[in-house]
Write a protein that holds these residues in place. Structure first.
Motif, PDB file in Angstrom:
ATOM      1  N   SER A   1       0.814  -1.129   0.171  1.00  0.00           N
ATOM      2  CA  SER A   1       0.080   0.043  -0.096  1.00  0.00           C
ATOM      3  C   SER A   1       0.926   1.182   0.238  1.00  0.00           C
ATOM      4  O   SER A   1       1.893   1.372   0.571  1.00  0.00           O
ATOM      5  CB  SER A   1      -0.851   0.069   1.445  1.00  0.00           C
ATOM      6  OG  SER A   1      -1.559   1.250   1.214  1.00  0.00           O
TER       7      SER A   1
ATOM      8  N   PRO B   1      -1.828   3.549   6.253  1.00  0.00           N
ATOM      9  CA  PRO B   1      -2.786   2.690   6.826  1.00  0.00           C
ATOM     10  C   PRO B   1      -3.711   3.310   7.822  1.00  0.00           C
ATOM     11  O   PRO B   1      -3.386   4.208   8.476  1.00  0.00           O
ATOM     12  CB  PRO B   1      -1.836   1.468   7.484  1.00  0.00           C
ATOM     13  CG  PRO B   1      -0.339   1.774   6.862  1.00  0.00           C
ATOM     14  CD  PRO B   1      -0.535   3.159   6.728  1.00  0.00           C
TER      15      PRO B   1
ATOM     16  N   SER C   1      -5.551  -0.855  10.870  1.00  0.00           N
ATOM     17  CA  SER C   1      -4.977  -1.740   9.916  1.00  0.00           C
ATOM     18  C   SER C   1      -4.313  -3.108  10.783  1.00  0.00           C
ATOM     19  O   SER C   1      -3.917  -2.885  11.740  1.00  0.00           O
ATOM     20  CB  SER C   1      -3.800  -1.021   9.136  1.00  0.00           C
ATOM     21  OG  SER C   1      -2.894  -0.671   9.903  1.00  0.00           O
ATOM     22  N   ARG C   2      -4.226  -4.143   9.948  1.00  0.00           N
ATOM     23  CA  ARG C   2      -3.785  -5.333  10.451  1.00  0.00           C
ATOM     24  C   ARG C   2      -3.214  -6.148   9.205  1.00  0.00           C
ATOM     25  O   ARG C   2      -3.445  -5.969   8.148  1.00  0.00           O
ATOM     26  CB  ARG C   2      -4.744  -6.217  11.321  1.00  0.00           C
ATOM     27  CG  ARG C   2      -6.151  -6.542  10.393  1.00  0.00           C
ATOM     28  CD  ARG C   2      -7.113  -7.172  11.178  1.00  0.00           C
ATOM     29  NE  ARG C   2      -7.545  -6.135  11.940  1.00  0.00           N
ATOM     30  CZ  ARG C   2      -8.815  -5.175  11.692  1.00  0.00           C
ATOM     31  NH1 ARG C   2      -9.096  -5.168  10.296  1.00  0.00           N
ATOM     32  NH2 ARG C   2      -9.398  -4.376  12.660  1.00  0.00           N
ATOM     33  N   TRP C   3      -2.526  -7.310   9.856  1.00  0.00           N
ATOM     34  CA  TRP C   3      -2.211  -8.333   8.816  1.00  0.00           C
ATOM     35  C   TRP C   3      -2.675  -9.623   8.928  1.00  0.00           C
ATOM     36  O   TRP C   3      -2.572 -10.241  10.342  1.00  0.00           O
ATOM     37  CB  TRP C   3      -0.518  -8.470   8.700  1.00  0.00           C
ATOM     38  CG  TRP C   3       0.081  -7.048   8.218  1.00  0.00           C
ATOM     39  CD1 TRP C   3       0.155  -5.633   8.674  1.00  0.00           C
ATOM     40  CD2 TRP C   3       0.397  -6.855   6.725  1.00  0.00           C
ATOM     41  NE1 TRP C   3       0.684  -4.834   7.830  1.00  0.00           N
ATOM     42  CE2 TRP C   3       0.975  -5.469   6.825  1.00  0.00           C
ATOM     43  CE3 TRP C   3       0.334  -7.813   5.729  1.00  0.00           C
ATOM     44  CZ2 TRP C   3       1.351  -4.844   5.516  1.00  0.00           C
ATOM     45  CZ3 TRP C   3       0.988  -7.235   4.361  1.00  0.00           C
ATOM     46  CH2 TRP C   3       1.364  -5.969   4.466  1.00  0.00           C
TER      47      TRP C   3
ATOM     48  N   ASP D   1      -9.178  -3.723   2.410  1.00  0.00           N
ATOM     49  CA  ASP D   1      -9.489  -2.378   3.170  1.00  0.00           C
ATOM     50  C   ASP D   1     -10.726  -1.970   2.897  1.00  0.00           C
ATOM     51  O   ASP D   1     -11.486  -1.397   3.754  1.00  0.00           O
ATOM     52  CB  ASP D   1      -8.433  -1.529   2.749  1.00  0.00           C
ATOM     53  CG  ASP D   1      -8.806   0.039   3.577  1.00  0.00           C
ATOM     54  OD1 ASP D   1      -8.842  -0.188   4.832  1.00  0.00           O
ATOM     55  OD2 ASP D   1      -8.959   1.116   3.061  1.00  0.00           O
TER      56      ASP D   1
ATOM     57  N   GLN E   1      -9.353  -5.776   6.159  1.00  0.00           N
ATOM     58  CA  GLN E   1      -8.057  -4.957   6.196  1.00  0.00           C
ATOM     59  C   GLN E   1      -6.893  -6.212   6.772  1.00  0.00           C
ATOM     60  O   GLN E   1      -6.024  -5.818   7.381  1.00  0.00           O
ATOM     61  CB  GLN E   1      -8.241  -3.918   7.211  1.00  0.00           C
ATOM     62  CG  GLN E   1      -9.267  -3.087   6.963  1.00  0.00           C
ATOM     63  CD  GLN E   1      -9.308  -1.834   7.830  1.00  0.00           C
ATOM     64  OE1 GLN E   1      -9.700  -2.079   9.074  1.00  0.00           O
ATOM     65  NE2 GLN E   1      -9.008  -0.731   7.594  1.00  0.00           N
TER      66      GLN E   1
ATOM     67  N   SER F   1      -4.295  -6.542   4.883  1.00  0.00           N
ATOM     68  CA  SER F   1      -2.894  -6.125   4.112  1.00  0.00           C
ATOM     69  C   SER F   1      -2.953  -4.661   4.375  1.00  0.00           C
ATOM     70  O   SER F   1      -2.779  -3.829   3.213  1.00  0.00           O
ATOM     71  CB  SER F   1      -2.812  -6.540   2.918  1.00  0.00           C
ATOM     72  OG  SER F   1      -1.742  -6.235   2.304  1.00  0.00           O
ATOM     73  N   GLU F   2      -3.055  -4.256   5.490  1.00  0.00           N
ATOM     74  CA  GLU F   2      -3.035  -2.810   5.956  1.00  0.00           C
ATOM     75  C   GLU F   2      -4.198  -2.105   4.829  1.00  0.00           C
ATOM     76  O   GLU F   2      -5.377  -2.355   4.824  1.00  0.00           O
ATOM     77  CB  GLU F   2      -1.860  -1.992   5.684  1.00  0.00           C
ATOM     78  CG  GLU F   2      -0.846  -2.435   6.809  1.00  0.00           C
ATOM     79  CD  GLU F   2       0.431  -1.659   6.897  1.00  0.00           C
ATOM     80  OE1 GLU F   2       0.972  -0.997   5.800  1.00  0.00           O
ATOM     81  OE2 GLU F   2       0.800  -1.347   7.888  1.00  0.00           O
ATOM     82  N   SER F   3      -3.922  -1.132   4.038  1.00  0.00           N
ATOM     83  CA  SER F   3      -4.727  -0.367   3.445  1.00  0.00           C
ATOM     84  C   SER F   3      -5.144  -0.940   2.105  1.00  0.00           C
ATOM     85  O   SER F   3      -5.559  -0.175   1.042  1.00  0.00           O
ATOM     86  CB  SER F   3      -4.336   1.157   3.248  1.00  0.00           C
ATOM     87  OG  SER F   3      -3.153   1.226   2.946  1.00  0.00           O
TER      88      SER F   3
ATOM     89  N   LYS G   1       4.860  -8.545   7.035  1.00  0.00           N
ATOM     90  CA  LYS G   1       4.064  -7.294   6.558  1.00  0.00           C
ATOM     91  C   LYS G   1       4.487  -7.188   5.144  1.00  0.00           C
ATOM     92  O   LYS G   1       4.686  -6.012   4.738  1.00  0.00           O
ATOM     93  CB  LYS G   1       4.323  -6.104   7.327  1.00  0.00           C
ATOM     94  CG  LYS G   1       3.972  -6.359   8.908  1.00  0.00           C
ATOM     95  CD  LYS G   1       4.275  -4.757   9.683  1.00  0.00           C
ATOM     96  CE  LYS G   1       3.561  -5.110  10.896  1.00  0.00           C
ATOM     97  NZ  LYS G   1       3.827  -6.279  11.679  1.00  0.00           N
TER      98      LYS G   1
END
Length: 409
Positions: A56, A60, A64-66, A318, A350, A352-354, A397
């Motif tokens: 991204s 984020p 945000s998370r993974w 996201d 979410q 993969s972050e944004s 990440k």
């Protein structure tokens, strides 16, 4: 040869302290961390982050998370079945999940023995077996996924085979649990000439066939010199009504009682979210308050492997509103959210972050996607053609796309 003498002595020392000081109970985790760190520093250098990975470019969101490990794709056949790199990453992800679960079980047993038998101390053999697991885990963190060529795939497959054999030897059986979620394909089609009952009947039959295809591939990927020790269990969860159907596995299998249990204490190895109507899927996720349950199940050190096909890929991103771009899915199936405008800004898992996802990409959609991105309808978008799979590895990440052979027109 790596030695854990110092770690064992330290653990024994703290075990002795337990009989005199309850405050020393926390020390077990400290010793395990010391053991892990000694193994990590003795192993090969870690892989650097590649600038070629799909990441991204925007800031984020605060939520945000993974995902621990995830595969997002447009087509099961073109994206997974005929894609050697995707199958290799799927196998790695499953085996890594199994390994982390094994480590947690062993650690719990050792910690209990230290607490309740402080004078005898921990089982040294079990501690050494944990060291073997730590070494395998650390090796698994070294693969250069950004250069996922045949040589790396061979290394990954060799590691997966060795790890499966280790777990099988330790436990006598490797249990793999597939939670299949076909909710998106259960959405009714208002334009269909078939009755709602007939549509549901067909959808359930089709879903079972697709689930069987997934299960067969998992068996193929994991049955390497350990076929007699692989226990495959699966059950289908419909998020619309929280129903669990079609349990399948050995006679001694224990299946969850409801969707909440299926996503938590049942501890699925793989959560497969089928394609279909994205809006209906997201509606059912929201209605049943499943979002946080799925997020919790698929994140963390030993999260389930998330596989999202089409709609399942979109809700993992996201922004779910990428489902409005092509106009393929009908939002009118959701009460009070019958228009595309009603879905703008709807948040997904979410994972993969944004990063948002746009499946079924082709040259026909290039201009549309460019216009949407310029209009900032999604922060950052990963477009997936039929043969492409976006792989997510949360520990690093990172996201990267692997391609199989393009389907024939």
């Amino acid at each position: 040869m790596r030695q854990t003498t110092a770690a064992i002595r330290t653990l024994l020392f703290y075990a002795a302290l337990l009989s005199h000081s309850p405050a020393a109970a926390f020390s077990f985790n400290s010793v395990r961390n010391q053991q892990r760190n000694s193994i990590h520093h003795a192993s090969v250098e870690s892989v650097e982050t590649s600038s070629d990975l799909v990441e991204s470019s925007s800031t984020p969101s605060s939520n945000s998370r993974w995902a621990t490990n995830a595969l997002l794709f447009s087509s099961w056949t073109d994206g997974i079945v005929t894609n050697h790199a995707a199958k290799s990453f799927l196998r790695y992800s499953i085996v890594n999940k199994l390994l982390q679960d094994h480590v947690v079980d062993k650690e719990d047993g050792l910690e209990t023995s230290v607490k309740f038998s402080p004078c005898n101390g921990p089982d040294v053999e079990k501690l050494n077996n944990l060291e073997a697991a730590d070494i395998l885990s650390d090796r698994g963190k070294q693969f250069a996924f950004d250069a996922f060529d045949a040589a790396v795939r061979n290394e990954v497959d060799s590691w997966s085979k060795e790890t499966l054999q280790y777990i099988s030897t330790e436990t006598g059986e490797v249990t793999v649990k597939l939670l299949y979620i076909p909710t998106a394909m259960y959405a009714l089609n208002p334009q269909s000439s078939n009755t709602p009952g007939k549509q549901r009947q067909r959808a359930r039959a089709d879903g079972k066939k697709r689930r069987t295809q997934v299960l067969n591939l998992l068996e193929t990927l994991l049955s390497v010199d350990t076929s007699e020790n692989i226990s495959l269990q699966t059950i289908t969860l419909d998020l619309d009504d929280d129903s669990l159907k079609q349990p399948e596995g050995p006679d001694n299998s224990q299946f969850p009682k409801d969707g909440k249990e299926a996503l938590s204490t049942w501890n699925p190895t793989v959560i497969y979210v089928e394609g279909g109507n994205t809006f209906w899927l997201q509606h059912c996720i929201d209605k049943g308050q499943y979002s946080q349950l799925i997020i919790d199940a698929c994140t963390g050190e030993s999260g389930a492997v998330y596989c999202g096909k089409s709609a399942g890929a979109i809700v993992a991103g996201d922004d779910v509103s990428t489902a409005t771009w092509k106009g393929w899915d009908d939002p009118s199936v959701v009460p009070n959210r019958e228009t595309y405008d009603d879905w703008i800004g709807t948040r997904g898992f979410q994972f993969s972050e944004s990063l948002s996802f746009f499946p079924h990409m082709s040259d026909d959609w290039i201009e549309l996607v460019n216009d949407k991105v310029k209009g900032k309808e999604a922060n950052s978008t990963c477009c997936l053609r039929e043969e492409e799979v976006c792989c997510i590895t949360g520990e690093r990440k990172q996201t990267f796309v692997v391609s199989g052979a393009a389907p024939e027109c």
